[in-house]
Scaffold this motif. Structure first.
Motif, PDB file in Angstrom:
ATOM      1  N   SER A  80       5.381   5.213   2.286  1.00  0.00           N
ATOM      2  CA  SER A  80       5.737   4.056   3.119  1.00  0.00           C
ATOM      3  C   SER A  80       4.526   3.144   3.349  1.00  0.00           C
ATOM      4  O   SER A  80       4.647   1.917   3.295  1.00  0.00           O
ATOM      5  N   ALA A  81       3.359   3.732   3.555  1.00  0.00           N
ATOM      6  CA  ALA A  81       2.150   2.923   3.731  1.00  0.00           C
ATOM      7  C   ALA A  81       1.829   2.174   2.439  1.00  0.00           C
ATOM      8  O   ALA A  81       1.389   1.020   2.455  1.00  0.00           O
TER       9      ALA A  81
ATOM     10  N   ASP B 230      12.002  -0.874  -4.674  1.00  0.00           N
ATOM     11  CA  ASP B 230      11.815  -0.076  -3.450  1.00  0.00           C
ATOM     12  C   ASP B 230      11.115  -0.893  -2.373  1.00  0.00           C
ATOM     13  O   ASP B 230      11.423  -0.776  -1.191  1.00  0.00           O
ATOM     14  N   VAL B 231      10.147  -1.716  -2.805  1.00  0.00           N
ATOM     15  CA  VAL B 231       9.448  -2.574  -1.846  1.00  0.00           C
ATOM     16  C   VAL B 231      10.452  -3.540  -1.228  1.00  0.00           C
ATOM     17  O   VAL B 231      10.533  -3.702  -0.007  1.00  0.00           O
ATOM     18  N   ARG B 232      11.272  -4.144  -2.102  1.00  0.00           N
ATOM     19  CA  ARG B 232      12.231  -5.157  -1.646  1.00  0.00           C
ATOM     20  C   ARG B 232      13.251  -4.560  -0.679  1.00  0.00           C
ATOM     21  O   ARG B 232      13.647  -5.189   0.298  1.00  0.00           O
ATOM     22  N   SER B 233      13.656  -3.331  -0.945  1.00  0.00           N
ATOM     23  CA  SER B 233      14.688  -2.737  -0.087  1.00  0.00           C
ATOM     24  C   SER B 233      14.148  -2.411   1.316  1.00  0.00           C
ATOM     25  O   SER B 233      14.911  -2.250   2.252  1.00  0.00           O
ATOM     26  N   LYS B 234      12.833  -2.325   1.452  1.00  0.00           N
ATOM     27  CA  LYS B 234      12.263  -1.971   2.758  1.00  0.00           C
ATOM     28  C   LYS B 234      11.560  -3.131   3.451  1.00  0.00           C
ATOM     29  O   LYS B 234      11.248  -3.053   4.628  1.00  0.00           O
TER      30      LYS B 234
ATOM     31  N   SER C 276     -10.449  -5.988   7.146  1.00  0.00           N
ATOM     32  CA  SER C 276     -10.236  -6.205   5.714  1.00  0.00           C
ATOM     33  C   SER C 276      -9.372  -5.131   5.076  1.00  0.00           C
ATOM     34  O   SER C 276      -8.994  -5.254   3.916  1.00  0.00           O
ATOM     35  N   CYS C 277      -9.104  -4.072   5.806  1.00  0.00           N
ATOM     36  CA  CYS C 277      -8.487  -2.897   5.190  1.00  0.00           C
ATOM     37  C   CYS C 277      -6.986  -3.092   4.967  1.00  0.00           C
ATOM     38  O   CYS C 277      -6.259  -3.427   5.902  1.00  0.00           O
ATOM     39  N   PRO C 278      -6.501  -2.868   3.744  1.00  0.00           N
ATOM     40  CA  PRO C 278      -5.076  -3.070   3.456  1.00  0.00           C
ATOM     41  C   PRO C 278      -4.211  -1.890   3.913  1.00  0.00           C
ATOM     42  O   PRO C 278      -2.993  -1.968   3.886  1.00  0.00           O
ATOM     43  N   MET C 279      -4.840  -0.794   4.319  1.00  0.00           N
ATOM     44  CA  MET C 279      -4.076   0.422   4.588  1.00  0.00           C
ATOM     45  C   MET C 279      -3.989   0.763   6.076  1.00  0.00           C
ATOM     46  O   MET C 279      -3.622   1.879   6.444  1.00  0.00           O
ATOM     47  N   THR C 280      -4.309  -0.197   6.940  1.00  0.00           N
ATOM     48  CA  THR C 280      -4.331   0.119   8.368  1.00  0.00           C
ATOM     49  C   THR C 280      -2.938   0.362   8.956  1.00  0.00           C
ATOM     50  O   THR C 280      -2.823   0.952  10.037  1.00  0.00           O
ATOM     51  N   GLY C 281      -1.901  -0.088   8.244  1.00  0.00           N
ATOM     52  CA  GLY C 281      -0.525   0.009   8.746  1.00  0.00           C
ATOM     53  C   GLY C 281      -0.193   1.337   9.400  1.00  0.00           C
ATOM     54  O   GLY C 281       0.414   1.384  10.462  1.00  0.00           O
ATOM     55  N   GLU C 282      -0.602   2.436   8.773  1.00  0.00           N
ATOM     56  CA  GLU C 282      -0.256   3.752   9.316  1.00  0.00           C
ATOM     57  C   GLU C 282      -1.478   4.552   9.783  1.00  0.00           C
ATOM     58  O   GLU C 282      -1.375   5.739  10.079  1.00  0.00           O
TER      59      GLU C 282
END
Ligand code: SF4
Ligand code: SF4
Lengths: 295, 135
Positions: free
Chosen positions: A203-204, A241-245, B38-44
């Motif tokens: 998911s990330a 998969d990206v589009r669906s989420k 700058s980090c692209p992965m901070t989401g989680e």
């Protein structure tokens, strides 16, 4: 003198389209390229740990093979391989202590001091041919095709192996312009697609890809061009998969830069390996009447 | 979460190990936060790189290791090229991962990857992922 070529694992399977289109294009442009007689997986990522030497053996072995085959230059297509080999090469050039240990460990191999020059094909074309000559070699200009050049990480970072300035790269856009296409600027051109994260933190990973695809969609690009099989997987194969989420992600055909090159050089459709692309890529080419089948 | 800081933690063996394995000194970080921005992965991520550096300055590598953060880094090197203090941040994160992996604890069980994914995934992603997530 033939130029040494290191394919890497992915180019012999999932990314056959990258290899086939590149080799056909390089031949059409008059370059003699020779695959290394023996090579192994480079390890895909350069080891970042100071005390981990064992993972440098794989890329250094490949560099030794290139040197032993008499090559001064080694070209690569996969961005991950480029990064790993180029970094290993710098290590062997500049880190005396580690070089000594690695050379001693590989007693049966020739000693290596970073003599071979590792080049990514995009940079190789710029240096050896130049964009003017490339433009002159184009038989079927990609007029009206709006392409978003996606660099990803490993061609630009870290700085010491960057094919050009990681802050403001222009090479990919210049390349596309030489092919007659219209390069589209978009703010995520050098952002990370999440790379190998897709195997463990889906998911990330999809979220990172969504950001890039959303920006490319907003720039009203017809297609996304890239050079890395892992980026292609995340942004192409997994685009559904990206589009669906995630919202704001349109259908965006993806191509390897060498596929666009082969099309512009007027090479026949079978050199493009399109069966490895998503269906939308083929549809776009048909719509633009870019395809020819050899007689 | 209650955090205990003392001379013992700051000079403790874990913080020294991170320095040794990464070849980087977290103490030179001046907490600007450019890396995290700058980090692209901070989401989680529960904590971002700036805070990681701060915790390491306090010798609290164990607090960082307890988070998922190190396993969400994609080694994209965006933070590294932007850090005004020249810290190789992904190398620090790699050291944090290795502190666990070297004890034989996998983050990802290879057999848990669905066969369909193994078939379609580029080898480069598989090899890189297994290098980063398994002991
Ligand atoms: S290298 Fe890791 S921590 Fe640094 S920006 Fe990339 S994903 Fe974030
Ligand atoms: S960019 Fe560098 S100096 Fe700034 S917070 Fe991050 S690690 Fe510290």
């Amino acid at each position: 003198m033939k130029i040494g070529y290191y394919p890497g694992c992915t180019l012999k399977s999932r990314a056959k389209n990258l290899e086939d289109s590149a080799l056909a294009s390089l031949a059409a442009l008059g370059f003699e390229v020779e695959e290394l007689p023996r090579w192994n997986c480079c390890g895909a990522v350069f080891s970042l740990a100071n005390d981990d030497l064992i993972h440098h053996l794989a890329p250094v072995r490949d560099l030794i093979r290139a040197k032993d085959a008499g090559h001064e230059r080694l070209i690569t297509l996969c961005s991950m391989c480029y990064n790993t080999l180029a970094r290993a090469n710098l290590l062997m050039k500049h880190d005396e202590e580690k070089r000594k240990t690695l050379n001693l460990f590989m007693e049966e191999e020739s000693d290596y001091f970073g003599e071979v020059e590792v080049l990514h094909v995009l940079d190789f074309l710029r240096r050896e041919l130049g964009w003017e000559k490339l433009r002159a070699a184009v038989k079927r200009p990609l007029e009206g095709l709006r392409v978003a050049p996606y660099y990803g990480c490993t061609l630009l970072r870290p700085r010491e192996v960057a094919i050009e300035s990681p802050d403001l790269p222009v090479m990919f856009a210049d390349f596309l312009r030489a092919l007659g296409a219209t390069p589209v600027e978009f703010p995520e051109a050098t952002a990370c697609c999440s790379s190998y994260q897709i195997i463990a933190n889906e998911s990330a990973a999809l979220e990172a890809s969504a950001k890039i695809l959303r920006a490319a969609t907003a720039s009203s690009a017809d297609a996304l061009a890239m050079s890395c099989p892992v980026c292609e997987y995340n942004l192409g194969r997994r685009q559904g998969d990206v589009r669906s989420k995630h919202e704001g992600v349109g259908e965006l055909p993806t191509f390897y830069f060498t596929q666009l090159l082969a099309i512009a050089l007027g090479l026949p459709q079978e050199t493009l390996g399109l069966k490895w692309n998503e269906a939308s890529s083929l549809e776009l080419l048909k719509k633009k009447s870019y395809l020819t089948v050899s007689a | 979460m209650a955090i205990k800081v003392s001379v013992k933690t700051v000079r403790g063996p874990l913080a020294a190990k991170v320095k040794e394995v990464s070849g980087q000194d977290p103490n030179v970080c001046f907490q600007c936060g450019l890396c995290a921005g700058s980090c692209p992965m901070t989401g989680e991520m529960e904590i971002f790189t700036r805070k990681v550096m701060h915790l390491l300055q306090l010798g609290l590598a164990d607090v960082v290791i307890a988070q998922k953060m190190a396993y969400l880094c994609a080694s994209c090197h965006t933070c590294q090229v932007r850090c005004p203090r020249g810290i190789d941040i992904p190398a620090v994160v790699e050291a944090l991962r290795l502190l666990t992996l070297r004890h034989g604890e996998n983050y990802l069980a290879p057999e848990s990857i669905p066969a369909e994914r193994v078939r379609e995934m580029p080898q480069a992603a598989m090899v890189a992922g297994l290098r980063k997530f398994t002991a």
